[in-house]
Design a protein around this motif. Structure first.
Motif, PDB file in Angstrom:
ATOM      1  N   ALA A  51       0.776  -1.010  -0.139  1.00  0.00           N
ATOM      2  CA  ALA A  51       0.221   0.049  -0.188  1.00  0.00           C
ATOM      3  C   ALA A  51       0.700   1.216  -0.004  1.00  0.00           C
ATOM      4  CB  ALA A  51      -0.925   0.092   1.188  1.00  0.00           C
ATOM      5  N   GLU A  52       1.899   1.176   0.806  1.00  0.00           N
ATOM      6  CA  GLU A  52       2.812   2.487   0.553  1.00  0.00           C
ATOM      7  C   GLU A  52       3.509   2.590  -0.626  1.00  0.00           C
ATOM      8  OE1 GLU A  52       5.556   3.186   4.048  1.00  0.00           O
ATOM      9  OE2 GLU A  52       4.771   1.556   5.326  1.00  0.00           O
ATOM     10  N   VAL A  53       3.810   1.547  -1.159  1.00  0.00           N
ATOM     11  CA  VAL A  53       4.622   1.432  -2.642  1.00  0.00           C
ATOM     12  C   VAL A  53       3.374   1.850  -3.749  1.00  0.00           C
ATOM     13  CG1 VAL A  53       6.023   0.411  -4.475  1.00  0.00           C
ATOM     14  CG2 VAL A  53       5.947  -0.417  -1.915  1.00  0.00           C
ATOM     15  N   PHE A  54       2.410   1.453  -3.533  1.00  0.00           N
ATOM     16  CA  PHE A  54       1.161   2.119  -4.403  1.00  0.00           C
ATOM     17  C   PHE A  54       1.219   3.596  -4.203  1.00  0.00           C
ATOM     18  CE2 PHE A  54      -0.972  -2.116  -4.093  1.00  0.00           C
ATOM     19  CZ  PHE A  54      -0.346  -2.980  -4.978  1.00  0.00           C
ATOM     20  N   ALA A  55       1.143   4.192  -2.928  1.00  0.00           N
ATOM     21  CA  ALA A  55       1.090   5.476  -2.677  1.00  0.00           C
ATOM     22  C   ALA A  55       2.313   6.218  -3.571  1.00  0.00           C
ATOM     23  CB  ALA A  55       1.069   5.878  -1.160  1.00  0.00           C
ATOM     24  N   LEU A  56       3.359   5.588  -3.340  1.00  0.00           N
ATOM     25  CA  LEU A  56       4.846   6.101  -3.908  1.00  0.00           C
ATOM     26  C   LEU A  56       4.456   6.320  -5.495  1.00  0.00           C
ATOM     27  CD1 LEU A  56       7.955   4.654  -2.391  1.00  0.00           C
ATOM     28  CD2 LEU A  56       7.230   6.779  -2.410  1.00  0.00           C
ATOM     29  N   ALA A  57       3.888   5.177  -5.819  1.00  0.00           N
ATOM     30  CA  ALA A  57       3.582   5.107  -7.415  1.00  0.00           C
ATOM     31  C   ALA A  57       2.945   6.224  -7.934  1.00  0.00           C
ATOM     32  CB  ALA A  57       3.027   3.924  -7.776  1.00  0.00           C
ATOM     33  N   LEU A  58       1.716   6.438  -7.013  1.00  0.00           N
ATOM     34  CA  LEU A  58       0.731   7.657  -7.330  1.00  0.00           C
ATOM     35  C   LEU A  58       1.771   9.006  -7.151  1.00  0.00           C
ATOM     36  CD1 LEU A  58      -2.294   6.183  -5.927  1.00  0.00           C
ATOM     37  CD2 LEU A  58      -1.858   6.359  -8.353  1.00  0.00           C
ATOM     38  N   ALA A  59       2.408   9.307  -6.352  1.00  0.00           N
ATOM     39  CA  ALA A  59       3.162  10.476  -6.312  1.00  0.00           C
ATOM     40  C   ALA A  59       4.364  10.639  -7.197  1.00  0.00           C
ATOM     41  CB  ALA A  59       3.737  10.207  -4.880  1.00  0.00           C
ATOM     42  N   THR A 103      -5.017 -10.615  -7.757  1.00  0.00           N
ATOM     43  CA  THR A 103      -3.698  -9.923  -7.619  1.00  0.00           C
ATOM     44  C   THR A 103      -3.802  -8.530  -8.564  1.00  0.00           C
ATOM     45  OG1 THR A 103      -2.315 -12.053  -7.704  1.00  0.00           O
ATOM     46  CG2 THR A 103      -1.249  -9.807  -8.072  1.00  0.00           C
ATOM     47  N   ARG A 104      -4.380  -8.859  -9.593  1.00  0.00           N
ATOM     48  CA  ARG A 104      -4.756  -7.620 -10.331  1.00  0.00           C
ATOM     49  C   ARG A 104      -5.388  -6.472  -9.553  1.00  0.00           C
ATOM     50  NH1 ARG A 104      -3.346  -3.388 -13.552  1.00  0.00           N
ATOM     51  NH2 ARG A 104      -4.442  -2.345 -11.773  1.00  0.00           N
ATOM     52  N   ALA A 105      -6.846  -7.182  -9.145  1.00  0.00           N
ATOM     53  CA  ALA A 105      -7.602  -6.497  -8.236  1.00  0.00           C
ATOM     54  C   ALA A 105      -6.957  -5.688  -7.244  1.00  0.00           C
ATOM     55  CB  ALA A 105      -8.775  -7.315  -7.735  1.00  0.00           C
ATOM     56  N   GLN A 106      -5.834  -6.119  -6.871  1.00  0.00           N
ATOM     57  CA  GLN A 106      -5.313  -5.681  -5.541  1.00  0.00           C
ATOM     58  C   GLN A 106      -4.749  -4.146  -5.761  1.00  0.00           C
ATOM     59  OE1 GLN A 106      -4.004  -9.794  -2.965  1.00  0.00           O
ATOM     60  NE2 GLN A 106      -2.463  -8.318  -4.336  1.00  0.00           N
ATOM     61  N   VAL A 107      -4.172  -4.024  -7.111  1.00  0.00           N
ATOM     62  CA  VAL A 107      -3.265  -2.839  -7.510  1.00  0.00           C
ATOM     63  C   VAL A 107      -4.329  -1.877  -7.904  1.00  0.00           C
ATOM     64  CG1 VAL A 107      -1.758  -2.041  -9.118  1.00  0.00           C
ATOM     65  CG2 VAL A 107      -1.578  -4.455  -8.270  1.00  0.00           C
ATOM     66  N   PRO A 108      -4.181  -0.752  -7.221  1.00  0.00           N
ATOM     67  CA  PRO A 108      -5.081   0.489  -7.794  1.00  0.00           C
ATOM     68  C   PRO A 108      -5.336   0.640  -9.296  1.00  0.00           C
ATOM     69  CG  PRO A 108      -3.529   1.155  -5.879  1.00  0.00           C
ATOM     70  CD  PRO A 108      -3.274  -0.085  -6.401  1.00  0.00           C
ATOM     71  N   GLY A 109      -6.375   0.948  -9.670  1.00  0.00           N
ATOM     72  CA  GLY A 109      -6.798   0.932 -11.241  1.00  0.00           C
ATOM     73  C   GLY A 109      -5.926   1.777 -12.030  1.00  0.00           C
ATOM     74  N   ASP A 110      -5.184   3.042 -11.314  1.00  0.00           N
ATOM     75  CA  ASP A 110      -4.453   3.867 -11.899  1.00  0.00           C
ATOM     76  C   ASP A 110      -3.260   3.376 -12.168  1.00  0.00           C
ATOM     77  OD1 ASP A 110      -6.625   5.459 -11.793  1.00  0.00           O
ATOM     78  OD2 ASP A 110      -5.446   6.914 -10.224  1.00  0.00           O
ATOM     79  N   LEU A 111      -2.774   2.216 -11.579  1.00  0.00           N
ATOM     80  CA  LEU A 111      -1.214   1.756 -11.993  1.00  0.00           C
ATOM     81  C   LEU A 111      -1.335   0.186 -12.507  1.00  0.00           C
ATOM     82  CD1 LEU A 111      -0.314   2.105  -8.042  1.00  0.00           C
ATOM     83  CD2 LEU A 111       0.097   3.618  -9.862  1.00  0.00           C
ATOM     84  N   SER A 112      -0.422   0.365 -13.380  1.00  0.00           N
ATOM     85  CA  SER A 112      -0.302  -0.922 -14.352  1.00  0.00           C
ATOM     86  C   SER A 112       0.436  -2.113 -13.526  1.00  0.00           C
ATOM     87  CB  SER A 112       0.331  -0.688 -15.578  1.00  0.00           C
ATOM     88  OG  SER A 112       1.693  -0.551 -15.379  1.00  0.00           O
TER      89      SER A 112
END
Ligand code: SF4
Length: 212
Positions: free
Chosen positions: A156-164, A187-196
């Motif tokens: 979750a922290e890394v996803f936030a970094l990716a968005l930042a 697995t795909r569903a765990q990743v925020p939709g904005d991220l690939s």
């Protein structure tokens, strides 16, 4: 006890030219030894768990080689093992950046604070981070190295970094034999939709002799 190994002694492998480690780029890949996880399907087991048995590389020779080949390379990939386990990672990344080549870091995502630090310092231009499977499967996928809650919180922290840092962090999932089609969908569903999330085929572990 703190790891006091000089950072370049942790560099235990090099692939001079790779077309597949940084999508769309020609890179030289360096491998750091050591990993905090124990994935049963580990692609670099010797490097991850028995790195001290592998031949080392000379810092001056590697940097001179990178500078000599700079015009034919698009960048450097630092992979592992798990580079965020390496004490002095920033020093190593700064040495690589001194060549003038962009640097990409591969990580299993277990140390988001380290990833944040190297992004904030501008030491890497790209991060490739594993999403190993559904959170509930992390214990079995990592050899009990990472609990489900720990994985969910770290990623979750890394996803936030990716968005930042748009465009600098991307995610990949290796289709290891234990993952079913439903697991891949979860697995795909765990990743925020904005991220690939890129699904990559599982290949049999490579021999450490391939690295030097
Ligand atoms: S995170 Fe990567 S290097 Fe570490 S054990 Fe798993 S597959 Fe191997």
């Amino acid at each position: 006890m703190a790891d006091t190994t000089p950072v370049w002694e942790r560099v235990r492998g090099m692939v001079p030219v790779s077309l597949c480690d940084w999508p769309g780029k020609i890179t030289c890949v360096l491998f750091s030894g050591g990993c905090n996880l124990r994935c049963p399907t580990c692609h670099n087991a010797s490097l991850a768990w028995n790195w001290a048995s592998l031949p080392g590389l000379d810092k001056s020779a590697v940097l001179a080689d990178l500078r000599r080949r700079k015009r034919w390379l698009d960048g450097i990939t630092l992979s592992g093992g798990e580079p965020t386990c390496v004490a002095g990672l920033e020093e190593l990344l700064a040495d690589l950046a001194s060549t003038g080549l962009p640097v990409k870091l591969d990580s299993n995502g277990s140390a988001p604070h380290v990833l944040r630090r190297v992004l904030e310092a501008g030491l890497v231009q790209a991060l490739a981070v594993d999403v190993k499977g559904p959170w509930a499967m992390y214990p079995e996928l990592t050899g009990q190295g990472m609990a489900a809650d720990t994985a969910r919180d770290a990623l979750a922290e890394v996803f936030a970094l990716a968005l930042a840092y748009p465009g600098q962090v991307y995610f990949r999932c290796t289709k290891v034999p234990d993952l079913t089609a439903a697991d891949l969908e979860a697995t795909r569903a765990q990743v925020p939709g904005d991220l690939s999330l890129h699904f990559q085929d599982y290949v049999e572990p490579r021999c450490h002799d391939d690295f030097s």
